[in-house]
Design a protein around this motif. Structure first.
Motif, PDB file in Angstrom:
ATOM      1  N   HIS A  13       3.796  -9.710   1.176  1.00  0.00           N
ATOM      2  CA  HIS A  13       5.229  -9.700   1.281  1.00  0.00           C
ATOM      3  C   HIS A  13       5.809  -8.399   1.197  1.00  0.00           C
ATOM      4  O   HIS A  13       6.765  -8.190   1.912  1.00  0.00           O
ATOM      5  N   PHE A  14       5.539  -7.882   0.085  1.00  0.00           N
ATOM      6  CA  PHE A  14       6.110  -6.573   0.149  1.00  0.00           C
ATOM      7  C   PHE A  14       5.921  -5.551   0.980  1.00  0.00           C
ATOM      8  O   PHE A  14       6.748  -4.786   1.633  1.00  0.00           O
ATOM      9  N   MET A  15       4.574  -5.357   1.298  1.00  0.00           N
ATOM     10  CA  MET A  15       4.032  -4.280   2.356  1.00  0.00           C
ATOM     11  C   MET A  15       4.917  -4.466   3.883  1.00  0.00           C
ATOM     12  O   MET A  15       5.227  -4.036   4.417  1.00  0.00           O
ATOM     13  N   GLN A  16       4.720  -5.997   4.219  1.00  0.00           N
ATOM     14  CA  GLN A  16       5.177  -6.323   5.749  1.00  0.00           C
ATOM     15  C   GLN A  16       6.581  -6.594   5.602  1.00  0.00           C
ATOM     16  O   GLN A  16       7.217  -6.482   6.779  1.00  0.00           O
ATOM     17  N   ASN A  17       7.234  -6.503   4.433  1.00  0.00           N
ATOM     18  CA  ASN A  17       8.799  -6.215   4.574  1.00  0.00           C
ATOM     19  C   ASN A  17       9.231  -4.870   4.321  1.00  0.00           C
ATOM     20  O   ASN A  17      10.321  -4.748   4.127  1.00  0.00           O
ATOM     21  N   ASN A  18       8.270  -4.057   4.205  1.00  0.00           N
ATOM     22  CA  ASN A  18       8.594  -2.624   4.007  1.00  0.00           C
ATOM     23  C   ASN A  18       9.468  -2.240   2.730  1.00  0.00           C
ATOM     24  O   ASN A  18      10.394  -1.373   2.896  1.00  0.00           O
ATOM     25  N   LYS A  19       8.977  -3.045   1.657  1.00  0.00           N
ATOM     26  CA  LYS A  19       9.674  -2.795   0.356  1.00  0.00           C
ATOM     27  C   LYS A  19       8.731  -1.826  -0.351  1.00  0.00           C
ATOM     28  O   LYS A  19       7.695  -1.764  -0.129  1.00  0.00           O
ATOM     29  N   PRO A  20       9.597  -0.912  -1.016  1.00  0.00           N
ATOM     30  CA  PRO A  20       8.955  -0.102  -1.841  1.00  0.00           C
ATOM     31  C   PRO A  20       7.740  -0.464  -2.634  1.00  0.00           C
ATOM     32  O   PRO A  20       7.853  -1.562  -3.701  1.00  0.00           O
ATOM     33  N   VAL A  21       6.548  -0.188  -2.673  1.00  0.00           N
ATOM     34  CA  VAL A  21       5.591  -0.347  -3.645  1.00  0.00           C
ATOM     35  C   VAL A  21       4.716   0.816  -4.170  1.00  0.00           C
ATOM     36  O   VAL A  21       4.402   1.816  -3.416  1.00  0.00           O
ATOM     37  N   ALA A  22       4.628   0.836  -5.287  1.00  0.00           N
ATOM     38  CA  ALA A  22       4.196   1.962  -6.259  1.00  0.00           C
ATOM     39  C   ALA A  22       2.813   1.260  -6.812  1.00  0.00           C
ATOM     40  O   ALA A  22       2.846   0.597  -7.703  1.00  0.00           O
ATOM     41  N   SER A  23       1.623   2.318  -6.465  1.00  0.00           N
ATOM     42  CA  SER A  23       0.429   1.773  -7.087  1.00  0.00           C
ATOM     43  C   SER A  23      -0.517   2.903  -7.705  1.00  0.00           C
ATOM     44  O   SER A  23      -0.411   4.160  -7.130  1.00  0.00           O
ATOM     45  N   LEU A  24      -1.080   2.530  -8.787  1.00  0.00           N
ATOM     46  CA  LEU A  24      -1.621   3.729  -9.582  1.00  0.00           C
ATOM     47  C   LEU A  24      -3.430   3.319  -9.732  1.00  0.00           C
ATOM     48  O   LEU A  24      -3.528   2.094  -9.903  1.00  0.00           O
ATOM     49  N   SER A  25      -3.833   4.482  -9.483  1.00  0.00           N
ATOM     50  CA  SER A  25      -5.269   4.362 -10.012  1.00  0.00           C
ATOM     51  C   SER A  25      -6.304   3.336  -9.341  1.00  0.00           C
ATOM     52  O   SER A  25      -6.326   3.473  -7.920  1.00  0.00           O
ATOM     53  N   GLN A  26      -6.670   2.263 -10.029  1.00  0.00           N
ATOM     54  CA  GLN A  26      -7.386   1.262  -9.429  1.00  0.00           C
ATOM     55  C   GLN A  26      -6.393   0.318  -8.941  1.00  0.00           C
ATOM     56  O   GLN A  26      -7.080  -0.779  -8.208  1.00  0.00           O
ATOM     57  N   GLY A  27      -5.135   0.330  -9.030  1.00  0.00           N
ATOM     58  CA  GLY A  27      -4.297  -0.745  -8.160  1.00  0.00           C
ATOM     59  C   GLY A  27      -4.686  -0.676  -6.896  1.00  0.00           C
ATOM     60  O   GLY A  27      -4.265  -1.807  -6.050  1.00  0.00           O
ATOM     61  N   GLN A  28      -4.844   0.370  -6.279  1.00  0.00           N
ATOM     62  CA  GLN A  28      -5.115   0.783  -4.749  1.00  0.00           C
ATOM     63  C   GLN A  28      -6.373  -0.513  -4.482  1.00  0.00           C
ATOM     64  O   GLN A  28      -6.439  -0.901  -3.221  1.00  0.00           O
ATOM     65  N   LYS A  29      -7.156  -1.123  -5.267  1.00  0.00           N
ATOM     66  CA  LYS A  29      -8.027  -2.020  -4.694  1.00  0.00           C
ATOM     67  C   LYS A  29      -7.382  -3.226  -4.293  1.00  0.00           C
ATOM     68  O   LYS A  29      -7.750  -4.028  -3.591  1.00  0.00           O
ATOM     69  N   ILE A  30      -6.386  -3.587  -4.938  1.00  0.00           N
ATOM     70  CA  ILE A  30      -5.633  -4.789  -4.482  1.00  0.00           C
ATOM     71  C   ILE A  30      -4.970  -4.724  -3.299  1.00  0.00           C
ATOM     72  O   ILE A  30      -5.093  -5.589  -2.375  1.00  0.00           O
ATOM     73  N   LEU A  31      -4.375  -3.595  -2.946  1.00  0.00           N
ATOM     74  CA  LEU A  31      -3.874  -3.073  -1.615  1.00  0.00           C
ATOM     75  C   LEU A  31      -4.773  -3.114  -0.761  1.00  0.00           C
ATOM     76  O   LEU A  31      -4.794  -3.772   0.488  1.00  0.00           O
ATOM     77  N   ALA A  32      -6.146  -2.558  -0.829  1.00  0.00           N
ATOM     78  CA  ALA A  32      -7.001  -2.670  -0.106  1.00  0.00           C
ATOM     79  C   ALA A  32      -7.670  -4.130   0.181  1.00  0.00           C
ATOM     80  O   ALA A  32      -7.824  -4.483   1.689  1.00  0.00           O
ATOM     81  N   ALA A  33      -7.852  -4.823  -0.637  1.00  0.00           N
ATOM     82  CA  ALA A  33      -8.353  -6.221  -0.592  1.00  0.00           C
ATOM     83  C   ALA A  33      -7.290  -7.034   0.298  1.00  0.00           C
ATOM     84  O   ALA A  33      -7.717  -8.021   0.924  1.00  0.00           O
ATOM     85  N   ALA A  34      -5.867  -6.864   0.319  1.00  0.00           N
ATOM     86  CA  ALA A  34      -4.864  -7.498   0.958  1.00  0.00           C
ATOM     87  C   ALA A  34      -4.778  -6.794   2.280  1.00  0.00           C
ATOM     88  O   ALA A  34      -3.918  -7.290   3.201  1.00  0.00           O
ATOM     89  N   ASN A  35      -5.660  -5.873   3.031  1.00  0.00           N
ATOM     90  CA  ASN A  35      -5.546  -5.250   3.948  1.00  0.00           C
ATOM     91  C   ASN A  35      -4.427  -4.642   4.334  1.00  0.00           C
ATOM     92  O   ASN A  35      -3.946  -4.558   5.369  1.00  0.00           O
ATOM     93  N   ALA A  36      -3.804  -4.023   3.511  1.00  0.00           N
ATOM     94  CA  ALA A  36      -2.538  -3.296   3.411  1.00  0.00           C
ATOM     95  C   ALA A  36      -2.456  -1.893   3.658  1.00  0.00           C
ATOM     96  O   ALA A  36      -1.621  -1.186   3.438  1.00  0.00           O
ATOM     97  N   LEU A  37      -3.469  -1.322   3.644  1.00  0.00           N
ATOM     98  CA  LEU A  37      -3.911   0.135   3.654  1.00  0.00           C
ATOM     99  C   LEU A  37      -4.138   0.498   5.085  1.00  0.00           C
ATOM    100  O   LEU A  37      -4.376   1.796   5.170  1.00  0.00           O
ATOM    101  N   LYS A  38      -4.354  -0.135   6.265  1.00  0.00           N
ATOM    102  CA  LYS A  38      -4.973   0.320   7.466  1.00  0.00           C
ATOM    103  C   LYS A  38      -3.969   1.313   7.883  1.00  0.00           C
ATOM    104  O   LYS A  38      -2.763   1.125   8.226  1.00  0.00           O
ATOM    105  N   GLY A  39      -4.379   2.639   8.079  1.00  0.00           N
ATOM    106  CA  GLY A  39      -3.713   3.567   8.823  1.00  0.00           C
ATOM    107  C   GLY A  39      -2.584   4.257   7.802  1.00  0.00           C
ATOM    108  O   GLY A  39      -1.927   5.120   8.273  1.00  0.00           O
ATOM    109  N   ARG A  40      -2.618   3.997   6.467  1.00  0.00           N
ATOM    110  CA  ARG A  40      -1.704   4.382   5.624  1.00  0.00           C
ATOM    111  C   ARG A  40      -2.425   5.687   4.872  1.00  0.00           C
ATOM    112  O   ARG A  40      -3.508   5.401   4.124  1.00  0.00           O
ATOM    113  N   LYS A  41      -1.714   6.720   4.644  1.00  0.00           N
ATOM    114  CA  LYS A  41      -1.929   7.613   3.835  1.00  0.00           C
ATOM    115  C   LYS A  41      -1.883   7.242   2.236  1.00  0.00           C
ATOM    116  O   LYS A  41      -0.980   6.741   1.987  1.00  0.00           O
ATOM    117  N   CYS A  42      -3.188   7.358   1.648  1.00  0.00           N
ATOM    118  CA  CYS A  42      -3.099   6.967   0.072  1.00  0.00           C
ATOM    119  C   CYS A  42      -4.066   7.618  -0.487  1.00  0.00           C
ATOM    120  O   CYS A  42      -5.315   8.186  -0.049  1.00  0.00           O
TER     121      CYS A  42
END
Length: 387
Positions: free
Chosen positions: A300-329
């Motif tokens: 919801h946050f990624m698709q609606n372009n709302k700010p998301v801040a993720s730390l350390s291992q938190g990016q595992k959730i973003l990856a599992a949600a297919n929210a990192l494609k083409g994004r610098k991270c």
């Protein structure tokens, strides 16, 4: 243009873990320069910290806090304010003449002094609280009264109150950080704007202690409405946290952190009402990434372009949600495969305290990057501190 403020953080061995790190990183995120010192120690030395749970005050070992200035080289005239954390250290610092003299200089100058928990013992030793309204952890109330203070009795050890009397700001424990830090920023001449934002924290058991506590209290101190939720849990329940320090070898040590109390119900979350999302790291993201409702929330946050801040291992959730494609991270290096194999453009976390913003996404590799992560999320939300 805002003027750069410079404040001093007075530390000692077994200082309260949260009470040293939260103001240290929060103030830096707001654009304040913070020098942390300890008598007899130099820049680069460490102070071991202690963790006290509010519910019964058992003590356990916290992080190693690294000092960034040398005590023997500091001068009170070079700073606009002083912060005194609590824990066990103030009882010992109050017996050191050079420390008491330093606190007296700040008090005599009328510069802002913020002291929490056992920290006001140093104000008492310096003769700085006679006739002044102060609060603190209840066990030192009689000492402060004997020193002439007008004692403000907290309702409980878990009280979140902070008391401001002129240049003196006091609080009961780290539970009161939000109001405590806000008063100190105001005393330094700071003004906060854009703080009507609503931020959601995605929590789980055994998340990294600092990675939830520091940003949560930093944004509360700015006046934002901050909700913390965990799948399957309700407001008032808690999540266990972990303290992870590098102590040699290839892995981290793991110790018990503070119990983090949630303040919202998972089942009642209306994601459309929030302006931003924060995802702490630690061990929790590995399990949360298997939860389909968590992935839907993140999308919801990624698709609606709302700010998301993720730390350390938190990016595992973003990856599992297919929210990192083409994004610098960036992320902690142990999460690199998750980022790369699920389409993220990997940015090496060098140095480890760097953060990167790509559109609405802010990522960092560890809790050491909090000042950058918080300030970059503030910029996306248009929340500002000006002096």
């Amino acid at each position: 243009m805002s003027q750069k403020k410079r404040v001093l953080l007075l530390c000692g061995d077994y200082v309260e873990d949260a009470e040293v790190m939260v103001p240290f990183q929060a103030l830096q995120a707001y654009g304040v320069s913070v020098d942390a010192v300890c008598p007899g120690k130099k820049s680069g030395d460490i102070c071991p910290t202690a963790v006290h749970q509010i519910r019964s005050c058992p003590e356990s070992r916290g992080h190693d806090f690294t000092l960034n200035a040398t005590f023997d080289e500091i001068k009170a005239t070079n700073y606009e304010g002083l912060v005194i954390p609590g824990g066990r250290s103030p009882e010992h610092l109050a017996l050191i003449p050079s420390v008491v003299e330093l606190v007296s200089e700040f008090a005599d100058s009328g510069k802002p002094i913020a002291a929490v928990c056992h920290g006001p013992l140093l104000l008492a030793a310096a003769g700085a609280i006679k006739g002044r309204k102060v609060t603190a952890i209840p066990t030192i109330g009689p000492v402060l009264v004997a020193a002439g203070a007008h004692w403000i009795e907290p309702e409980s050890i878990a009280s979140t109150i902070a008391v401001a009397d002129g240049n003196l700001i006091t609080a009961v424990t780290y539970k009161g950080h939000s109001e405590f830090i806000r008063h100190f920023v105001k005393a330094l001449g700071g003004t906060i704007s854009g703080s009507h934002k609503k931020i959601l924290f995605l929590c789980g058991d055994y998340m990294e202690d600092y990675e939830v506590t520091v940003p949560f209290q930093s944004f509360e101190a700015l006046g934002c409405e901050v909700d913390a939720v965990c799948p399957g849990k309700k407001s008032g329940e808690s999540c266990a946290t972990r303290i992870r320090d590098v102590e040699g070898g290839h892995a981290f040590s793991g110790r018990t952190g503070y119990d983090f109390v949630l303040n919202a119900n998972w089942d009642d979350v209306d994601v459309s009402s929030y302006d931003a999302l924060v995802i702490p790291g630690g061990r929790a993201p590995g399990n949360l990434s298997l939860n389909h409702s968590v992935l839907a929330l993140v999308n919801h946050f990624m698709q609606n372009n709302k700010p998301v801040a993720s730390l350390s291992q938190g990016q595992k959730i973003l990856a599992a949600a297919n929210a990192l494609k083409g994004r610098k991270c960036t992320a902690h290096p142990t999460a690199k495969l998750n980022v790369v194999l699920l389409g993220g453009a990997w940015v090496e976390p060098d140095p480890i305290d760097r953060c990167f913003t790509d559109g609405n996404l802010v990522t960092g590799a560890s809790w050491m990057c909090h000042p950058e992560l918080i300030s970059q999320l503030m910029e996306l939300l248009d929340v500002r501190v000006c002096f």
